[in-house]
Motif scaffolding. Structure first.
Motif, PDB file in Angstrom:
ATOM      1  N   VAL A  50       0.839  -1.197   0.000  1.00 24.45           N
ATOM      2  CA  VAL A  50       0.000   0.000   0.000  1.00 24.45           C
ATOM      3  C   VAL A  50       0.873   1.245   0.000  1.00 24.45           C
ATOM      4  CG1 VAL A  50      -1.894  -1.150   1.202  1.00 24.45           C
ATOM      5  CG2 VAL A  50      -0.142   0.048   2.524  1.00 24.45           C
ATOM      6  N   THR A  51       0.260   2.341  -0.446  1.00 18.52           N
ATOM      7  CA  THR A  51       0.941   3.625  -0.466  1.00 18.52           C
ATOM      8  C   THR A  51       0.040   4.681   0.141  1.00 18.52           C
ATOM      9  OG1 THR A  51       2.130   3.038  -2.499  1.00 18.52           O
ATOM     10  CG2 THR A  51       2.011   5.378  -1.933  1.00 18.52           C
ATOM     11  N   ARG A  52       0.579   5.459   1.053  1.00 18.31           N
ATOM     12  CA  ARG A  52      -0.202   6.537   1.660  1.00 18.31           C
ATOM     13  C   ARG A  52      -0.171   7.750   0.731  1.00 18.31           C
ATOM     14  NH1 ARG A  52      -1.993   7.090   6.828  1.00 18.31           N
ATOM     15  NH2 ARG A  52      -0.630   5.386   7.536  1.00 18.31           N
ATOM     16  N   ILE A  53      -1.345   8.264   0.398  1.00 17.32           N
ATOM     17  CA  ILE A  53      -1.438   9.388  -0.526  1.00 17.32           C
ATOM     18  C   ILE A  53      -1.160  10.689   0.222  1.00 17.32           C
ATOM     19  CG2 ILE A  53      -3.000  10.681  -2.040  1.00 17.32           C
ATOM     20  CD1 ILE A  53      -4.383   8.076  -2.701  1.00 17.32           C
ATOM     21  N   GLN A  54      -0.191  11.421  -0.259  1.00 22.96           N
ATOM     22  CA  GLN A  54       0.184  12.705   0.326  1.00 22.96           C
ATOM     23  C   GLN A  54      -0.069  13.796  -0.712  1.00 22.96           C
ATOM     24  OE1 GLN A  54       0.999  13.000   3.398  1.00 22.96           O
ATOM     25  NE2 GLN A  54       1.664  10.967   4.050  1.00 22.96           N
ATOM     26  N   ALA A  55      -1.301  14.222  -0.844  1.00 17.31           N
ATOM     27  CA  ALA A  55      -1.654  15.230  -1.842  1.00 17.31           C
ATOM     28  C   ALA A  55      -1.803  16.593  -1.177  1.00 17.31           C
ATOM     29  CB  ALA A  55      -2.951  14.847  -2.546  1.00 17.31           C
ATOM     30  N   LYS A  56      -1.437  17.634  -1.907  1.00 11.21           N
ATOM     31  CA  LYS A  56      -1.529  18.980  -1.372  1.00 11.21           C
ATOM     32  C   LYS A  56      -2.919  19.590  -1.551  1.00 11.21           C
ATOM     33  CE  LYS A  56       3.361  19.953  -2.155  1.00 11.21           C
ATOM     34  NZ  LYS A  56       4.360  20.838  -2.828  1.00 11.21           N
ATOM     35  N   SER A  57      -3.732  19.013  -2.423  1.00  9.77           N
ATOM     36  CA  SER A  57      -5.062  19.552  -2.686  1.00  9.77           C
ATOM     37  C   SER A  57      -5.983  19.343  -1.487  1.00  9.77           C
ATOM     38  CB  SER A  57      -5.674  18.879  -3.922  1.00  9.77           C
ATOM     39  OG  SER A  57      -7.020  19.281  -4.099  1.00  9.77           O
ATOM     40  N   ASP A  58      -6.816  20.344  -1.193  1.00 11.41           N
ATOM     41  CA  ASP A  58      -7.763  20.236  -0.079  1.00 11.41           C
ATOM     42  C   ASP A  58      -8.879  19.255  -0.389  1.00 11.41           C
ATOM     43  OD1 ASP A  58      -6.328  22.094   1.330  1.00 11.41           O
ATOM     44  OD2 ASP A  58      -7.542  23.805   0.661  1.00 11.41           O
ATOM     45  N   LYS A  59      -9.032  18.865  -1.658  1.00 13.33           N
ATOM     46  CA  LYS A  59     -10.100  17.940  -2.048  1.00 13.33           C
ATOM     47  C   LYS A  59      -9.778  16.491  -1.654  1.00 13.33           C
ATOM     48  CE  LYS A  59     -11.693  20.743  -5.948  1.00 13.33           C
ATOM     49  NZ  LYS A  59     -11.953  20.776  -7.407  1.00 13.33           N
ATOM     50  N   VAL A  60      -8.516  16.227  -1.389  1.00 17.60           N
ATOM     51  CA  VAL A  60      -8.109  14.873  -1.001  1.00 17.60           C
ATOM     52  C   VAL A  60      -8.283  14.701   0.502  1.00 17.60           C
ATOM     53  CG1 VAL A  60      -6.228  13.194  -0.967  1.00 17.60           C
ATOM     54  CG2 VAL A  60      -6.472  14.763  -2.904  1.00 17.60           C
ATOM     55  N   ARG A  61      -8.975  13.659   0.892  1.00 19.38           N
ATOM     56  CA  ARG A  61      -9.217  13.420   2.317  1.00 19.38           C
ATOM     57  C   ARG A  61      -7.925  13.065   3.042  1.00 19.38           C
ATOM     58  NH1 ARG A  61     -12.859   8.503   2.225  1.00 19.38           N
ATOM     59  NH2 ARG A  61     -11.593   8.116   0.367  1.00 19.38           N
TER      60      ARG A  61
END
Length: 324
Positions: A50-61
């Motif tokens: 698995v990979t933890r998603i580290q997105a900068k967008s506020d739309k990503v939980r």
């Protein structure tokens, strides 16, 4: 000297004041550690890649994880009683801790006030989902040794003006056998676990069936003098012993039902002093709650809360299903 709050990694090491200081990220880390102690695994396919998603967008939980095999995305709440909940994780952890540490339970109104929830409906649904997590199902091992059996009735007096009020008071008993209240039976192993649940009728058929289903044949059965228990001793090596409450006898040698009555003392104090009213429709969930706390009474509050959170996986209780 400036106060620095202590840091904890496990819920079992925390007191209520420490749980109240948790941030959302800390609460998520605690839940992930309890659910996946050996590492994160995809709830969809079971893969550990698995990979933890580290997105900068506020739309990503926050806390979203992606499986590298099935490419499904999930969080720690997916596939648990917390699934699709808009309540924050720190509120969930505090609610689990409160319901596991309060000996006689916590009302939904109290949860609403303490957690800052905006509606009673949210607090009520939250409490019932935690009770679903506390439901451990059938015991892995049957009760054994000395097992006490007892029964009681849950419910208050009928209100005046309701259809059940009759001129003849004998048709509407307030207490004892024959009342319209809900019957609850408990089986308690001395210095061990308990099993409690509503029971349809307190006759030999239903009482014997409940005892034989949950108690090992090598055990000894202790009851009061109620006729429904007669004959149960032939199924058990230790036989059947009873006390006669009708004449004021509560202990006869090793025979007594004092442990079972201690369990009912907690249940009734919770119903009368905390919840005030429990409907027959949901009584089984309240029995699960008190049974869970009784069976985990020898550990501290944090460890008890961890056990409840462990039971959250694989269960779902939607609001529509809860009210039906």
């Amino acid at each position: 000297m400036k106060f620095i709050p202590p840091k904890f990694e496990r819920l079992r090491d925390m007191a209520a004041i420490d749980v109240g200081r948790l941030t959302e990220d800390e609460a998520r880390a605690i839940l992930e550690g309890i659910r996946w102690p050996k590492g994160i695994a995809c709830p969809h396919c079971g893969s550990i890649k698995v990979t933890r998603i580290q997105a900068k967008s506020d739309k990503v939980r926050d806390g979203v994880i992606q499986c590298n095999d099935c490419h499904g995305q999930f969080t720690v709440t997916v596939g648990t009683v917390m699934h699709r909940s808009h309540i924050t994780l720190r509120q969930w952890v505090q609610a689990f801790y409160a319901m596991c540490s309060s000996k006689k339970g916590v009302s939904a109104l109290q949860l609403q006030r303490n957690l800052g929830l905006h509606s009673y409906r949210s607090a009520w649904h939250l409490a019932h989902r935690i009770r679903a997590a506390m439901n451990e199902g059938p015991l892995a091992d049957k009760l054994n040794g000395v097992v006490e059996c007892d029964e009681t009735y849950i419910g208050g007096k009928p209100r005046r003006g309701r259809k059940e009020i009759h001129i003849d008071h004998r048709k509407n008993k307030y207490q004892g056998r024959g009342t319209r209240k809900a019957a609850v039976m408990v089986l308690v192993q001395r210095d061990g676990n308990a099993v409690s649940a509503p029971i349809v009728r307190l006759d030999s058929e239903h009482l014997h069936d409940a005892i034989r289903k949950n108690v090992d044949r090598q055990s000894t059965i202790m009851t009061d003098e109620w006729n429904g228990y007669k004959g149960i001793g032939k199924y058990y090596v230790g036989g059947h012993h009873s006390v006669r409450h009708g004449i004021g006898e509560y202990v006869n040698g090793n025979a007594s039902t004092n442990t079972a009555e201690s369990y009912f003392a907690l249940l009734k104090r919770g119903v009368h002093g905390v919840f005030h009213h429990v409907s027959k429709q949901h009584l089984n969930r309240y029995c699960n709650e008190f049974e869970f706390r009784w069976n985990h009474r020898k550990v501290n509050d944090g460890t008890r809360a961890e056990h409840a959170i462990m039971g959250a996986e694989g269960k779902r209780l939607t609001y529509k299903k809860a009210v039906c």
